[in-house]
Design a protein around this motif. Structure first.
Motif, mmCIF file in Angstrom:
data_model
loop_
_atom_site.group_PDB
_atom_site.id
_atom_site.type_symbol
_atom_site.label_atom_id
_atom_site.label_comp_id
_atom_site.label_asym_id
_atom_site.label_seq_id
_atom_site.Cartn_x
_atom_site.Cartn_y
_atom_site.Cartn_z
ATOM 1 N N GLU A 19 1.129 -3.694 4.315
ATOM 2 C CA GLU A 19 0.022 -2.779 4.492
ATOM 3 C C GLU A 19 0.087 -2.129 5.855
ATOM 4 N N ASP A 44 -3.427 4.132 -3.987
ATOM 5 C CA ASP A 44 -3.953 2.788 -3.726
ATOM 6 C C ASP A 44 -4.948 2.383 -4.809
ATOM 7 N N CYS A 73 -2.547 8.937 -0.663
ATOM 8 C CA CYS A 73 -2.551 7.494 -0.401
ATOM 9 C C CYS A 73 -3.755 6.828 -1.050
ATOM 10 N N GLU A 103 0.852 -1.170 0.000
ATOM 11 C CA GLU A 103 0.000 0.000 0.000
ATOM 12 C C GLU A 103 0.898 1.233 0.000
#
Length: 233
Positions: free
Chosen positions: A156, A185, A181, A35
């Motif tokens: 993650e 993602d 983020c 991630e």
């Protein structure tokens, strides 16, 4: 079921031999998905150094490589495009512009979505077949899942933790970092979904590790244990 840790400790004490290596089979390969905000490249670089050192110490003398940016660089070379353009296309950036562009040029000039992704996949699989490689990102887990001598891990962490990491590194506010983020993602998920076809993570990943709860050294130790137990080194 045998306890993996006990098996590993037994092997370290000389009580168990490594699994036999099949001659002519692809691998070994380790893939690291992550991630946004989790440092897959940093882990891969250090892991390659550790596994190479262990390989030389055992007399096998195999050098472990790790690849990330090389995936796009070599794919761009094959497609006769710039690395930046291939990254933008594979990351779904400016998708409407590129869709319009495709109306004016044939695939001789502008490779389609499938061509780009399949070129990336071929490079990744060819590298994995050669073995002794750690592949970071680009759906490596799905592309190389059929290789028996492989291990697939996903790094993650909670969004709030990753946002703090990104905010510190990119010099932005935590709210901006959270948005970044989320966007990154989503782009990574879109790319992976081309190969994974909406199937669940459990179909592809052998392990998920929480970067908030585990230090780099702890993650590396776990991956080294797996590599040794599986006879990769």
């Amino acid at each position: 079921m045998d306890n993996l840790f006990l098996k590993y400790m037994g092997a370290r004490e000389g009580k168990q031999e490594k699994p036999p290596k099949k001659i002519g089979t692809p691998g070994p390969v380790i893939t690291i998905s992550r991630e946004y905000g989790c440092h897959g490249k940093r882990i891969a670089e250090k892991l390659s150094e550790i596994l190479t050192a262990k390989s030389y110490a055992s007399g096998e003398n195999k050098e472990w490589r790790w690849i990330s940016k090389e995936i796009l660089e070599q794919s761009a070379k094959e497609l006769k495009l710039s690395t930046t353009l291939v990254k933008q296309l594979s990351d779904y950036k400016h998708s409407s512009f590129f869709k319009d562009l495709a109306l004016f040029f044939s695939e001789d000039f502008y490779p389609g979505n499938a061509t780009i992704k399949n070129t990336i996949a071929k490079y990744i699989y060819d590298e994995a077949e050669q073995g002794y490689v750690i592949i970071v990102g680009r759906a490596g887990e799905a592309i190389t899942k059929s290789i028996e001598r492989s291990f697939h891990v996903k790094l993650e962490a909670p969004l709030s933790w990753r946002a703090k990491v990104v905010a510190d590194e990119e010099h932005m506010s935590e709210n901006e970092a959270k948005k970044e983020c989320t966007v990154q993602d989503k782009r990574r998920a879109q790319f992976r979904d081309y190969f994974e076809k909406g199937r669940m993570d459990v179909d592809f990943f052998d392990a998920k590790l929480n970067c908030k709860a585990l230090s780099d050294d702890e993650i590396l130790e776990l991956l080294v244990i797996i590599a040794e137990t599986r006879g990769f080194v």
